[in-house]
Scaffold this motif. Sequence first.
Motif, PDB file in Angstrom:
ATOM      1  N   GLU A 106      -1.137 -12.880   3.687  1.00 34.00           N
ATOM      2  CA  GLU A 106      -0.221 -11.696   3.339  1.00 34.00           C
ATOM      3  C   GLU A 106      -1.033 -10.868   2.784  1.00 34.00           C
ATOM      4  N   GLU A 107      -2.207 -10.778   2.388  1.00 32.11           N
ATOM      5  CA  GLU A 107      -3.081  -9.354   2.029  1.00 32.11           C
ATOM      6  C   GLU A 107      -4.471  -9.373   2.554  1.00 32.11           C
ATOM      7  N   MET A 108      -5.061  -8.279   2.830  1.00 32.74           N
ATOM      8  CA  MET A 108      -6.238  -8.246   3.346  1.00 32.74           C
ATOM      9  C   MET A 108      -6.873  -7.156   2.355  1.00 32.74           C
ATOM     10  N   THR A 109      -8.054  -7.643   1.884  1.00 27.16           N
ATOM     11  CA  THR A 109      -8.623  -6.592   1.007  1.00 27.16           C
ATOM     12  C   THR A 109      -9.519  -5.623   1.547  1.00 27.16           C
ATOM     13  N   VAL A 110      -9.714  -4.388   1.396  1.00 23.47           N
ATOM     14  CA  VAL A 110     -10.720  -3.460   1.868  1.00 23.47           C
ATOM     15  C   VAL A 110     -11.271  -2.639   0.878  1.00 23.47           C
ATOM     16  N   TRP A 111     -12.776  -2.651   0.819  1.00 25.89           N
ATOM     17  CA  TRP A 111     -13.198  -1.891  -0.013  1.00 25.89           C
ATOM     18  C   TRP A 111     -13.812  -0.791   0.472  1.00 25.89           C
ATOM     19  N   ILE A 112     -13.508   0.539  -0.268  1.00 24.55           N
ATOM     20  CA  ILE A 112     -13.941   2.039   0.317  1.00 24.55           C
ATOM     21  C   ILE A 112     -14.915   2.403  -0.589  1.00 24.55           C
ATOM     22  N   MET A 113     -15.910   2.967  -0.410  1.00 23.78           N
ATOM     23  CA  MET A 113     -16.899   3.556  -1.154  1.00 23.78           C
ATOM     24  C   MET A 113     -16.358   5.083  -1.598  1.00 23.78           C
ATOM     25  N   GLY A 114     -16.468   5.260  -3.058  1.00 18.76           N
ATOM     26  CA  GLY A 114     -16.147   6.874  -3.375  1.00 18.76           C
ATOM     27  C   GLY A 114     -14.808   6.638  -4.050  1.00 18.76           C
ATOM     28  N   ASP A 115     -14.433   7.829  -4.601  1.00 15.23           N
ATOM     29  CA  ASP A 115     -13.196   7.887  -5.634  1.00 15.23           C
ATOM     30  C   ASP A 115     -11.909   7.939  -4.454  1.00 15.23           C
ATOM     31  N   SER A 116     -10.832   7.657  -5.002  1.00 12.87           N
ATOM     32  CA  SER A 116      -9.473   7.760  -4.463  1.00 12.87           C
ATOM     33  C   SER A 116      -9.244   9.213  -4.369  1.00 12.87           C
ATOM     34  N   GLN A 117      -8.660   9.638  -3.224  1.00 13.45           N
ATOM     35  CA  GLN A 117      -8.476  10.827  -2.977  1.00 13.45           C
ATOM     36  C   GLN A 117      -6.810  10.736  -2.195  1.00 13.45           C
ATOM     37  N   PRO A 118      -5.994  11.891  -2.449  1.00 13.85           N
ATOM     38  CA  PRO A 118      -4.533  11.714  -1.858  1.00 13.85           C
ATOM     39  C   PRO A 118      -4.576  11.681  -0.261  1.00 13.85           C
ATOM     40  N   HIS A 119      -5.686  12.339   0.195  1.00 17.39           N
ATOM     41  CA  HIS A 119      -5.722  12.149   2.004  1.00 17.39           C
ATOM     42  C   HIS A 119      -6.259  11.154   2.363  1.00 17.39           C
ATOM     43  N   ILE A 120      -7.078  10.367   1.742  1.00 19.38           N
ATOM     44  CA  ILE A 120      -7.563   9.094   2.218  1.00 19.38           C
ATOM     45  C   ILE A 120      -6.613   8.396   1.923  1.00 19.38           C
ATOM     46  N   PHE A 161       0.958  -1.308  -0.105  1.00 18.70           N
ATOM     47  CA  PHE A 161       0.190  -0.057   0.093  1.00 18.70           C
ATOM     48  C   PHE A 161       1.055   1.348  -0.246  1.00 18.70           C
ATOM     49  N   ALA A 162       2.037   1.116   0.701  1.00 16.87           N
ATOM     50  CA  ALA A 162       2.839   2.610   0.956  1.00 16.87           C
ATOM     51  C   ALA A 162       3.433   2.909  -0.720  1.00 16.87           C
ATOM     52  N   LYS A 163       3.802   1.744  -1.232  1.00 13.97           N
ATOM     53  CA  LYS A 163       4.412   2.060  -2.618  1.00 13.97           C
ATOM     54  C   LYS A 163       3.298   2.616  -3.621  1.00 13.97           C
ATOM     55  N   VAL A 164       1.910   2.017  -3.390  1.00 12.08           N
ATOM     56  CA  VAL A 164       0.804   2.567  -4.260  1.00 12.08           C
ATOM     57  C   VAL A 164       0.551   3.931  -3.869  1.00 12.08           C
ATOM     58  N   ALA A 165       0.762   4.283  -2.635  1.00 15.38           N
ATOM     59  CA  ALA A 165       0.059   5.705  -2.048  1.00 15.38           C
ATOM     60  C   ALA A 165       1.155   6.843  -2.373  1.00 15.38           C
ATOM     61  N   ALA A 166       2.326   6.201  -2.701  1.00 17.34           N
ATOM     62  CA  ALA A 166       3.259   7.341  -3.331  1.00 17.34           C
ATOM     63  C   ALA A 166       3.232   7.615  -4.819  1.00 17.34           C
ATOM     64  N   ALA A 167       2.500   6.746  -5.404  1.00 16.18           N
ATOM     65  CA  ALA A 167       2.186   6.956  -6.711  1.00 16.18           C
ATOM     66  C   ALA A 167       1.454   8.291  -6.968  1.00 16.18           C
ATOM     67  N   SER A 168       1.784   8.846  -8.433  1.00 14.72           N
ATOM     68  CA  SER A 168       1.012  10.204  -8.564  1.00 14.72           C
ATOM     69  C   SER A 168      -0.399  10.219  -8.955  1.00 14.72           C
ATOM     70  N   SER A 169      -0.794   8.945  -9.685  1.00 14.75           N
ATOM     71  CA  SER A 169      -2.197   8.933 -10.111  1.00 14.75           C
ATOM     72  C   SER A 169      -3.124   8.631  -9.043  1.00 14.75           C
ATOM     73  N   LEU A 170      -4.213   9.191  -8.965  1.00 18.96           N
ATOM     74  CA  LEU A 170      -5.331   9.158  -8.067  1.00 18.96           C
ATOM     75  C   LEU A 170      -5.940   7.710  -7.958  1.00 18.96           C
ATOM     76  N   LEU A 171      -5.990   7.171  -9.115  1.00 13.23           N
ATOM     77  CA  LEU A 171      -6.713   6.164  -9.416  1.00 13.23           C
ATOM     78  C   LEU A 171      -6.001   4.636  -9.555  1.00 13.23           C
ATOM     79  N   LEU A 172      -4.934   4.831  -9.025  1.00 10.81           N
ATOM     80  CA  LEU A 172      -4.231   3.600  -9.210  1.00 10.81           C
ATOM     81  C   LEU A 172      -4.887   2.362  -8.008  1.00 10.81           C
ATOM     82  N   LEU A 173      -5.278   3.045  -6.936  1.00  9.34           N
ATOM     83  CA  LEU A 173      -6.281   2.168  -6.152  1.00  9.34           C
ATOM     84  C   LEU A 173      -7.717   2.297  -6.491  1.00  9.34           C
ATOM     85  N   ALA A 174      -8.173   2.655  -7.453  1.00 10.63           N
ATOM     86  CA  ALA A 174      -9.528   2.865  -7.654  1.00 10.63           C
ATOM     87  C   ALA A 174     -10.052   1.656  -8.417  1.00 10.63           C
ATOM     88  N   SER A 175     -10.611   0.683  -8.141  1.00 10.53           N
ATOM     89  CA  SER A 175     -11.112  -0.429  -8.906  1.00 10.53           C
ATOM     90  C   SER A 175     -12.245  -0.849  -8.273  1.00 10.53           C
TER      91      SER A 175
END
Length: 430
Positions: free
Chosen positions: A35-49, A4-18
């Motif tokens: 090794e991985e827990m999947t969490v679904w969050i409602m709404g669009d990816s935003q930097p602060h989230i 997650f930390a690697k993805v959060a550092a990416a510039s695109s806001l939508l890399l986590l939006a799926s």
Amino acid sequence: MNKFAKVAAASSLLLLASACGGGSDDGSADGGAPEEMTVWIMGDSQPHIVEYFGEAEAAWQEAHPGSALNVEFIPWPDVQTTLTNALAGGDSPDVIEIGNDQSSNWASQGALVDITETVDAWDEAADLDQNALEFASYEGSVYGVPWYSGVRTLYYRADWLGDLDIEPPTDWESLRDAAERINEEHDVPGFCAPTDFTNGIASFIWSNGGEIAVHDGSAWEGRLTDPATREAIEFYADLSADGDVSPSAALGANENDGCLNDMANGNLGMYIDGSWARGAWEGVAEDPAVLDQIETTVLPGADGMAPAFAGGSNLSVWSTTENPEAAAELLQLLAGKEWGDRFAETAGFFPAYPELLEQDKYTSDPLKAAGAEQMTNTQFFPATPNWNSADQEQKILPKAVLEIAQGGDAEEILAGYNDQLTEILNTPVE
């Protein structure tokens, strides 16, 4: 691994939006979590989230080294389809955010895990808003934990009320008086009363001692014809019908379509909206200076502060998770006091723990203080999967208010819609 930390550092806001998830790995990182827990969050990816979840993952990994959080954002328009597909056997999460008015709907379909025992054994659960926790239940079992809440308050032009030497409205009488005086002085509607606005209309009903529907232990009974409910609906409809008080565009509209733009551009004196309104105003205001003149207060009721519907979301465990114990533990982390409060602040809402509302960051902020106070007086809609059909599909209350505002006979209209409401709420859940 810190995916997650690697993805959060990416510039695109939508890399986590799926709109589809990857589920959990079969491998175990530390014997207690995969090794991985999947969490679904409602709404669009935003930097602060994204940043919030990066920090939450670090906290999770303190207890479960090597277990990463795969956080996927589901755009609100895609929620129904995505969750339906997940329930039918598609990709699915371990932990999921569910709108609190949707909890019983998905619980009734077998989509959520009964977490009653988890909640009973969790010390912090005793400090949650217990009404919100009950709203996350279905047929006596708990299927979600309140994560954050949002309430609507009354926004008003503070400079206009100051020039008129009147205080912000505290009840129905002062609300109408202020609206009429704003109209006389500034030649704009004083208060916007949209008819497609169940949340706002409900506050008028509740403040007058009325109810939309009640459960007698065996069946639901509509209460639209009760005197207190009828009086509140007629008062609101009268505001809607008065073109000097409320914009004509608000008839048949919701607060976003009928009120928000006018408020942001100096063409309206007051209206009801949530803490998220400021961001929406900034997107449409022609003169940003107008926004600095808008302040907020608690909802005026028949006689004092009206109850507000506490909207927001729950966190739940998805029924097909292969790691129910780890999912329940992750749910407790995210919904606990520390991380629940952090998310509420990050997302611009309020925590689900009443004691946390007394923090200075809520009470000293001019635009948050009224919301924090309003959070002490909340109420909820009928806790049944059928409420969505009655409100979102059939729009029973908005239609009734609109027809009355257009001159229809209130007694006859409310009797007809009350029968319809009672029938829908008592429809067997398949």
